[in-house]
Design a protein around this motif. Structure first.
Motif, short mmCIF file in Angstrom:
data_model
loop_
_atom_site.label_atom_id
_atom_site.label_comp_id
_atom_site.label_asym_id
_atom_site.label_seq_id
_atom_site.Cartn_x
_atom_site.Cartn_y
_atom_site.Cartn_z
N ALA A 135 11.85 -26.35 -24.17
CA ALA A 135 12.24 -26.18 -22.77
C ALA A 135 12.71 -24.76 -22.51
N ARG A 136 13.49 -24.23 -23.44
CA ARG A 136 13.98 -22.85 -23.30
C ARG A 136 12.82 -21.87 -23.28
N ASN A 137 11.83 -22.12 -24.15
CA ASN A 137 10.64 -21.27 -24.17
C ASN A 137 9.90 -21.33 -22.84
N ALA A 138 9.75 -22.52 -22.28
CA ALA A 138 9.03 -22.67 -21.02
C ALA A 138 9.75 -21.95 -19.88
N LEU A 139 11.08 -22.08 -19.83
CA LEU A 139 11.85 -21.42 -18.77
C LEU A 139 11.82 -19.90 -18.94
N SER A 140 11.81 -19.44 -20.18
CA SER A 140 11.73 -17.99 -20.42
C SER A 140 10.38 -17.45 -19.96
N PHE A 141 9.31 -18.16 -20.31
CA PHE A 141 7.97 -17.71 -19.91
C PHE A 141 7.83 -17.77 -18.40
N ALA A 142 8.38 -18.82 -17.77
CA ALA A 142 8.32 -18.94 -16.31
C ALA A 142 9.04 -17.79 -15.64
N THR A 143 10.13 -17.32 -16.27
CA THR A 143 10.88 -16.18 -15.73
C THR A 143 9.99 -14.95 -15.64
N HIS A 144 9.34 -14.62 -16.74
CA HIS A 144 8.44 -13.46 -16.73
C HIS A 144 7.29 -13.67 -15.75
N PRO A 277 6.12 -32.15 -20.07
CA PRO A 277 6.38 -33.51 -19.59
C PRO A 277 6.94 -34.44 -20.66
N GLU A 278 6.46 -34.30 -21.89
CA GLU A 278 6.92 -35.17 -22.98
C GLU A 278 8.38 -34.90 -23.31
N ASP A 279 8.75 -33.63 -23.39
CA ASP A 279 10.14 -33.28 -23.67
C ASP A 279 11.06 -33.69 -22.53
N MET A 280 10.61 -33.50 -21.30
CA MET A 280 11.44 -33.87 -20.16
C MET A 280 11.64 -35.38 -20.08
N LYS A 281 10.63 -36.14 -20.45
CA LYS A 281 10.79 -37.60 -20.51
C LYS A 281 11.81 -37.98 -21.57
N PHE A 282 11.80 -37.26 -22.68
CA PHE A 282 12.80 -37.50 -23.73
C PHE A 282 14.20 -37.25 -23.20
N PHE A 283 14.40 -36.12 -22.51
CA PHE A 283 15.72 -35.82 -21.95
C PHE A 283 16.12 -36.90 -20.94
N ASN A 284 15.16 -37.31 -20.13
CA ASN A 284 15.43 -38.31 -19.10
C ASN A 284 15.81 -39.67 -19.72
N ASP A 285 15.17 -40.02 -20.83
CA ASP A 285 15.40 -41.32 -21.45
C ASP A 285 16.63 -41.35 -22.35
N PHE A 286 16.91 -40.23 -23.04
CA PHE A 286 17.93 -40.28 -24.09
C PHE A 286 19.12 -39.35 -23.90
N ILE A 287 19.00 -38.34 -23.03
CA ILE A 287 20.09 -37.37 -22.88
C ILE A 287 20.79 -37.50 -21.54
N SER A 288 20.04 -37.53 -20.46
CA SER A 288 20.63 -37.58 -19.12
C SER A 288 19.71 -38.36 -18.19
N LYS A 289 20.06 -39.61 -17.93
CA LYS A 289 19.26 -40.45 -17.05
C LYS A 289 19.12 -39.80 -15.68
N GLY A 290 17.92 -39.71 -15.18
CA GLY A 290 17.70 -39.17 -13.85
C GLY A 290 17.55 -37.67 -13.78
N VAL A 291 17.47 -36.99 -14.95
CA VAL A 291 17.39 -35.53 -14.91
C VAL A 291 16.09 -35.06 -14.27
N ILE A 292 15.00 -35.79 -14.44
CA ILE A 292 13.73 -35.40 -13.80
C ILE A 292 13.84 -35.49 -12.29
N ASP A 293 14.42 -36.58 -11.79
CA ASP A 293 14.62 -36.72 -10.34
C ASP A 293 15.52 -35.60 -9.81
N LYS A 294 16.53 -35.23 -10.59
CA LYS A 294 17.45 -34.16 -10.18
C LYS A 294 16.69 -32.85 -10.01
N LEU A 295 15.82 -32.53 -10.96
CA LEU A 295 15.06 -31.28 -10.87
C LEU A 295 14.07 -31.32 -9.71
N GLU A 296 13.42 -32.46 -9.52
CA GLU A 296 12.48 -32.57 -8.40
C GLU A 296 13.19 -32.44 -7.07
#
Length: 461
Positions: A135-144, A277-296
């Motif tokens: 995720a950090r890599n994706a956000l870094s690349f998106a920044t550039h 998408p796979e990593d974000m589903k992992f965060f949504n399921d196991f780290i913070s419920k609803g994090v995908i909805d929050k970002l959207e």
């Protein structure tokens, strides 16, 4: 020829491939074993089916313990099991590096994040920290990608500096002087004229001042690099070393600054959801419920804009009791920022026009003589994620503010000259990458979203 697990598609079925990775698990049965290899390219590993009739099977299996590295070659086939599209039917498995099973600290059980920080060299092999890294890599690349698409130039600003951008003095000193017997002046003070740079030098807290110099020649630039704060803060939101994203725009005012900040956040978060998408589903399921909805919600909502003065009035009338009282002229705390974004407006908020006395010396004074053209972007669950301002481009007012704060003008001589030679309105902001990763993943502690965290009394690895 090695193929990464993330690169595998249905088009590879019935093809001979080789994958290389680390053993996550081994399940042995009478006629064959199931070995899961993961190479870090994706959250899920690939199941390898290893037939007991394969030459060297028993000896290889003894060495295939959790954590060992191995190469598996065979045919990719459709999987009959649930949770995976295909698996590898191995004709050969070669152990690359053995792993001492008795001492290997990553066993098949729950490990706390506190424990994982003590083995930061191994923690990227876990699902969570591996997902954070991607995720950090994706956000870094998106920044550039965002700034390059807007015509910004990427600028490398110094890590060692003689100026304190924030004027707060919380800087790490860089020196080559003998710490036991430093040279002294006749007055008994340390003689920094004999130091490597001939004067006190520090690790940078921001590349902004140097960024302004290049923006005042090249129009739009951005920096993205490590910054340092010698702030003795043991909280879940502070680090001594972190990565800052700092765009600077010439011929720009506070409105341009707000537009850029809002557009950047939406762009980066959208890119993350699309590419991980796979990593974000992992965060949504196991780290913070609803994090995908929050970002959207952040991506699809226009940010609420209001002044600091309006925010103070809202907070004073709030039905919630705050730990820190709110009065005009006081700096807002995290609880105030989160209330505005999470409970009152229920979406990201941009606060502008803060009292001059609580903001940095370089911010442009508004016509009221009391506030400056500053902005903070607040998001739910984190609070402030971006801080920025229109810069003071009038030399007389900049000098007046520096005098009020007793800042030595000689240390900022070149910064002041930018206001003498073709001064222009300009603006910019700063965003800590770790705060963004924290918000985007739903992780709770900032020490878990940077590979090797630096904080008070901790500089391991």
């Amino acid at each position: 020829m090695r193929t990464k697990i993330k690169q595998l598609t249905a088009a590879d079925i019935d093809k001979q491939i080789t994958i290389k990775g680390w053993v996550r698990s081994v399940r042995s049965q009478k006629d064959f074993s199931f070995i899961v290899l993961n190479d870090g390219s994706t959250l899920a590993g690939l199941q390898v089916v290893y037939n007991a009739q394969t030459p060297g099977y028993e000896e290889t299996l003894k060495r295939l313990t959790t954590g060992a590295s191995a190469a598996a070659t065979g045919m990719l086939i459709k999987s009959l099991g649930k949770g995976q599209a295909f698996e590898l039917k191995a004709t050969e498995i070669a152990v690359i590096g053995e792993c001492d099973a008795e001492s290997y600290p990553l066993q098949k059980k729950h490990h706390t994040f506190e424990f994982l920080r003590t083995i930061a060299h191994l923690r990227p092999r876990t699902n969570t920290i591996g997902a954070v890294a991607r995720a950090r890599n994706a956000l870094s690349f998106a920044t550039h990608k965002f700034f390059q698409e807007r015509g910004f130039l990427y600028l490398h600003t110094p890590v060692v500096t003689a100026s304190d951008c924030e004027g707060a003095g919380q800087m790490f000193r860089v020196t080559t002087l003998d710490d036991k017997k430093p040279p002294l002046t006749p007055q008994g003070a340390v003689d920094y004229t004999q130091d490597f740079f001939g004067r006190p030098a520090y690790l940078t807290v921001s590349g902004q001042l140097e960024g302004e110099a290049y923006a005042c020649a090249l129009s739009d630039i951005y920096t993205f690099g490590p910054t340092f704060r010698a702030e003795n803060s043991n909280t879940s939101r502070h680090l001594a070393e972190f990565w800052m994203i700092e765009p600077e725009m010439a011929f720009a005012d506070l409105n341009d600054d707000m537009e850029c900040a809002e557009s950047y956040l939406k762009y980066a978060l959208k890119y993350l959801l699309e590419t991980c998408p796979e990593d974000m589903k992992f965060f949504n399921d196991f780290i913070s419920k609803g994090v995908i909805d929050k970002l959207e919600h952040v991506i699809n909502s226009p940010f609420q804009k209001l002044t600091y003065t309006e925010a103070v009035e809202i907070l004073k009338k709030a039905p919630k009791k705050f730990e820190f009282p709110v009065e005009w002229g006081t700096d807002l705390q995290s609880e105030h920022e989160r209330y505005l974004a999470e409970e009152h407006f229920k979406k990201p908020v941009i606060l502008i026009n803060y009292p001059q006395q609580i903001k940095s010396f370089y911010m442009r004074l508004n016509d009221d003589g009391k506030t400056v053209a500053a902005m903070d972007v607040l998001v739910p669950s984190v609070g402030e994620i971006i801080g920025g301002s229109q810069r003071e481009d009038r030399l007389d007012l900049l000098d007046k503010r520096m005098d009020e704060l007793s800042l030595p003008k000689d240390d900022y001589w070149w910064f002041r000259e930018l206001r003498k030679y073709g001064s222009v309105p300009h603006a910019g902001f700063g965003l800590g990458l770790e705060r963004l990763v924290l918000f985007a993943t739903g992780m709770e502690n900032i020490r878990d979203v940077i590979p090797f965290p630096r904080y008070p009394k901790h500089a391991d690895f």
